[in-house]
Design a protein around this motif. Structure first.
Motif, mmCIF file in Angstrom:
data_model
loop_
_atom_site.group_PDB
_atom_site.id
_atom_site.type_symbol
_atom_site.label_atom_id
_atom_site.label_comp_id
_atom_site.label_asym_id
_atom_site.label_seq_id
_atom_site.Cartn_x
_atom_site.Cartn_y
_atom_site.Cartn_z
ATOM 1 N N PHE A 160 -17.475 3.027 -2.344
ATOM 2 C CA PHE A 160 -17.070 1.714 -1.866
ATOM 3 C C PHE A 160 -16.568 0.847 -3.025
ATOM 4 C CE2 PHE A 160 -19.670 3.225 1.633
ATOM 5 C CZ PHE A 160 -18.882 2.877 2.718
ATOM 6 N N SER A 161 -15.375 1.190 -3.466
ATOM 7 C CA SER A 161 -14.659 0.398 -4.463
ATOM 8 C C SER A 161 -13.208 0.336 -4.009
ATOM 9 C CB SER A 161 -14.752 1.044 -5.854
ATOM 10 O OG SER A 161 -14.036 2.273 -5.877
ATOM 11 N N TYR A 162 -12.437 -0.577 -4.596
ATOM 12 C CA TYR A 162 -11.016 -0.638 -4.246
ATOM 13 C C TYR A 162 -10.317 0.656 -4.633
ATOM 14 C CZ TYR A 162 -11.921 -5.618 -3.685
ATOM 15 O OH TYR A 162 -12.418 -6.832 -3.269
ATOM 16 N N LEU A 163 -10.691 1.212 -5.792
ATOM 17 C CA LEU A 163 -10.054 2.445 -6.243
ATOM 18 C C LEU A 163 -10.362 3.597 -5.291
ATOM 19 C CD1 LEU A 163 -8.430 3.996 -8.333
ATOM 20 C CD2 LEU A 163 -10.542 4.340 -9.637
ATOM 21 N N GLY A 164 -11.651 3.734 -4.938
ATOM 22 C CA GLY A 164 -12.031 4.823 -4.054
ATOM 23 C C GLY A 164 -11.294 4.785 -2.725
ATOM 24 N N HIS A 165 -11.228 3.615 -2.126
ATOM 25 C CA HIS A 165 -10.604 3.526 -0.808
ATOM 26 C C HIS A 165 -9.086 3.404 -0.888
ATOM 27 C CE1 HIS A 165 -14.619 3.486 0.824
ATOM 28 N NE2 HIS A 165 -14.067 3.715 1.993
ATOM 29 N N ALA A 166 -8.537 3.007 -2.024
ATOM 30 C CA ALA A 166 -7.089 3.110 -2.209
ATOM 31 C C ALA A 166 -6.685 4.576 -2.204
ATOM 32 C CB ALA A 166 -6.670 2.436 -3.514
ATOM 33 N N ASN A 167 -7.425 5.395 -2.931
ATOM 34 C CA ASN A 167 -7.154 6.837 -2.945
ATOM 35 C C ASN A 167 -7.243 7.418 -1.538
ATOM 36 O OD1 ASN A 167 -6.877 6.841 -5.743
ATOM 37 N ND2 ASN A 167 -9.008 7.392 -6.105
ATOM 38 N N MET A 168 -8.292 7.052 -0.809
ATOM 39 C CA MET A 168 -8.499 7.584 0.532
ATOM 40 C C MET A 168 -7.373 7.181 1.474
ATOM 41 S SD MET A 168 -9.483 6.738 3.836
ATOM 42 C CE MET A 168 -10.318 5.161 3.696
ATOM 43 N N LEU A 169 -7.005 5.892 1.456
ATOM 44 C CA LEU A 169 -5.965 5.409 2.368
ATOM 45 C C LEU A 169 -4.606 6.004 2.031
ATOM 46 C CD1 LEU A 169 -6.917 1.630 2.726
ATOM 47 C CD2 LEU A 169 -7.220 3.441 4.433
ATOM 48 N N GLU A 170 -4.300 6.126 0.756
ATOM 49 C CA GLU A 170 -3.011 6.700 0.362
ATOM 50 C C GLU A 170 -2.894 8.150 0.807
ATOM 51 O OE1 GLU A 170 -2.411 3.823 -3.577
ATOM 52 O OE2 GLU A 170 -3.112 5.890 -3.809
ATOM 53 N N GLU A 171 -3.975 8.909 0.661
ATOM 54 C CA GLU A 171 -3.964 10.301 1.123
ATOM 55 C C GLU A 171 -3.808 10.364 2.639
ATOM 56 O OE1 GLU A 171 -6.647 14.260 0.393
ATOM 57 O OE2 GLU A 171 -7.704 12.475 1.119
ATOM 58 N N LEU A 172 -4.561 9.522 3.342
ATOM 59 C CA LEU A 172 -4.491 9.505 4.800
ATOM 60 C C LEU A 172 -3.084 9.151 5.269
ATOM 61 C CD1 LEU A 172 -5.917 9.594 7.574
ATOM 62 C CD2 LEU A 172 -6.436 7.169 7.265
ATOM 63 N N ILE A 173 -2.491 8.134 4.671
ATOM 64 C CA ILE A 173 -1.148 7.704 5.062
ATOM 65 C C ILE A 173 -0.134 8.824 4.837
ATOM 66 C CG2 ILE A 173 0.743 6.150 4.425
ATOM 67 C CD1 ILE A 173 -1.469 4.010 3.931
ATOM 68 N N ALA A 174 -0.229 9.484 3.675
ATOM 69 C CA ALA A 174 0.695 10.581 3.378
ATOM 70 C C ALA A 174 0.589 11.686 4.418
ATOM 71 C CB ALA A 174 0.427 11.131 1.982
ATOM 72 N N ASN A 175 -0.620 11.981 4.861
ATOM 73 C CA ASN A 175 -0.814 13.024 5.872
ATOM 74 C C ASN A 175 -0.318 12.579 7.246
ATOM 75 O OD1 ASN A 175 -1.916 14.999 4.170
ATOM 76 N ND2 ASN A 175 -3.958 14.102 4.322
ATOM 77 N N LEU A 176 -0.637 11.352 7.615
ATOM 78 C CA LEU A 176 -0.235 10.885 8.947
ATOM 79 C C LEU A 176 1.272 10.675 9.056
ATOM 80 C CD1 LEU A 176 -3.095 8.368 9.871
ATOM 81 C CD2 LEU A 176 -2.896 10.807 10.420
ATOM 82 N N GLU A 177 1.923 10.374 7.946
ATOM 83 C CA GLU A 177 3.366 10.179 7.978
ATOM 84 C C GLU A 177 4.112 11.463 8.357
ATOM 85 O OE1 GLU A 177 4.248 6.443 4.929
ATOM 86 O OE2 GLU A 177 4.210 8.503 4.134
ATOM 87 N N LYS A 178 3.534 12.613 8.031
ATOM 88 C CA LYS A 178 4.202 13.884 8.354
ATOM 89 C C LYS A 178 3.741 14.475 9.679
ATOM 90 C CE LYS A 178 0.939 16.334 5.307
ATOM 91 N NZ LYS A 178 0.791 16.993 4.009
ATOM 92 N N ALA A 179 2.726 13.856 10.313
ATOM 93 C CA ALA A 179 2.218 14.373 11.586
ATOM 94 C C ALA A 179 3.084 13.909 12.744
ATOM 95 C CB ALA A 179 0.777 13.902 11.790
ATOM 96 N N LYS A 180 3.125 14.725 13.796
ATOM 97 C CA LYS A 180 3.913 14.406 15.001
ATOM 98 C C LYS A 180 2.988 14.018 16.134
ATOM 99 C CE LYS A 180 7.626 17.620 13.764
ATOM 100 N NZ LYS A 180 8.399 18.817 14.186
ATOM 101 N N PRO A 181 3.330 12.954 16.871
ATOM 102 C CA PRO A 181 2.513 12.533 18.023
ATOM 103 C C PRO A 181 2.852 13.360 19.262
ATOM 104 C CG PRO A 181 4.365 11.042 17.751
ATOM 105 C CD PRO A 181 4.441 12.030 16.609
ATOM 106 N N GLY A 182 1.994 13.209 20.263
ATOM 107 C CA GLY A 182 2.290 13.772 21.575
ATOM 108 C C GLY A 182 2.079 15.266 21.712
ATOM 109 N N ILE A 183 1.339 15.881 20.798
ATOM 110 C CA ILE A 183 1.136 17.335 20.920
ATOM 111 C C ILE A 183 -0.137 17.665 21.688
ATOM 112 C CG2 ILE A 183 2.347 17.725 18.741
ATOM 113 C CD1 ILE A 183 -0.411 18.382 17.522
ATOM 114 N N ALA A 184 -1.038 16.690 21.832
ATOM 115 C CA ALA A 184 -2.321 16.956 22.496
ATOM 116 C C ALA A 184 -2.158 16.948 24.010
ATOM 117 C CB ALA A 184 -3.335 15.909 22.077
#
Length: 341
Positions: free
Chosen positions: A317-341
């Motif tokens: 729980f630091s800005y650095l820790g959650h900046a890393n987490m959010l940046e990774e999450l965003i990078a992954n979600l940006e390449k994901a496609k909706p509507g497959i479920a």
């Protein structure tokens, strides 16, 4: 199988065994037991110390404590704010000798180890370090994470303790509480590296509402050999944070008693349709390749589409820790496609 209690599941999550695999004391670091915790940009040890923790407990000391011991995740957060504990307990060293992700950027070669797994806390060694303050997170009321119940009284008699609540509060408040503690300990929380991390955190957070417009349905989960566990976002600050920014995160219909997860048999892995699956990436959890051996998991649309990404369930729980987490999450979600479920 009976669903684990809140306490039992959290213990399992912390431990290394099998309910035990999800939910030897670590080798000593090279730190000099006579050394001191350091706070960057400060003359730590000068001036009085006063802090009220999330138990409502006020700790007042005539001078800022310099001999600080912290649970590994708390140590990681404090480290990012400029505080250097002298010892840690809780997950900090992997089997290969490298640092456990839970300990963040803490240099484990410079701190003493009081225990590396659930239930281990070397009280005699702790006493020999002449501690002035112990810091830990809390998932349950008034229970310091990784402080064993059987030796709690002995531990708390040796030095004041501070507990920071990790659930039931917004993510920014939890990070802010660690920042407040670091400042009280003498750290310069306006240091350039802290300011830069905060800017990254805020920039990543600002991208989430736009990303939410993609319409991805996201499920976060953990796995044990017997069951899978669907995350209840409100009990996990980071998941609650991204959901609050508009992302469509699955909310289980019947969380287990005490919250945190809904337990499902692997046969019911398809209960909640999802375009994206975030899997618990901790060392204690089932690995993705292990879960792929469960036919019902391997058959999920998100898995077939390769839209399965790590969930950093215990990010500090630091800005650095959650900046890393959010940046990774965003990078992954940006390449994901909706509507497959």
């Amino acid at each position: 199988m009976i669903a684990p209690s809140r306490r039992g599941f959290l213990s399992a999550l912390a431990g290394g065994g099998a309910l035990l695999a999800l939910a030897a004391c670590g080798a000593s670091g090279s730190a000099d037991p006579g050394g001191e915790a350091r706070a960057s940009g400060s003359a730590q040890g000068g001036g009085a110390f006063e802090f009220t923790d999330d138990r409502g407990k006020k700790v007042s000391l005539p001078a800022k404590p310099t001999r600080i011991v912290a649970q590994s995740a708390a140590a990681a957060a404090l480290w990012d704010f400029g505080v250097r504990p002298i010892a840690v307990f809780g997950p900090h060293k992997l089997k290969d000798g490298g640092p456990d992700p839970e300990v963040g950027n803490v240099d484990i070669s410079t701190v003493e180890s009081l225990g590396n797994v659930w239930g281990e806390f070397n009280v005699e060694k702790y006493a020999s370090l002449r501690p002035e303050l112990l810091v830990s997170g809390m998932y349950l009321d008034d229970q310091l994470w990784y402080v064993p119940e059987k030796s709690k009284d002995k531990i708390e008699a040796l030095a004041p303790t501070i507990g920071i609540r990790l659930t039931g509060k917004p993510l920014e408040q939890i990070i802010g509480k660690y920042e407040e503690l670091a400042r009280a300990l003498g750290a310069d929380t306006d240091a350039p590296e802290v300011a830069q991390a905060k800017e990254r955190f805020e920039a990543a957070a600002a991208k989430l509402p736009e990303l939410a417009e993609k319409g991805l349905r996201i499920m976060a989960m953990s796995g044990l050999p017997e069951n899978m566990y669907v995350v209840a976002p409100k009990d996990h600050a980071a998941m609650d944070f991204v959901r609050g920014k508009g992302l469509d995160v699955v909310v289980p219909e019947k969380p287990d008693e005490g919250g945190f997860y809904e337990t499902l048999s692997w046969e019911n892995a398809d209960k909640y349709p999802a375009d994206v699956i975030l899997y618990d990436a901790r060392a204690q959890s089932m690995k993705l390749e292990e879960m792929m051996k469960k036919p019902t998991f391997a058959d999920l649309p998100a898995v077939k589409a390769g839209q399965v990404y790590p969930w950093r369930a215990k990010e500090r729980f630091s800005y650095l820790g959650h900046a890393n987490m959010l940046e990774e999450l965003i990078a992954n979600l940006e390449k994901a496609k909706p509507g497959i479920a």
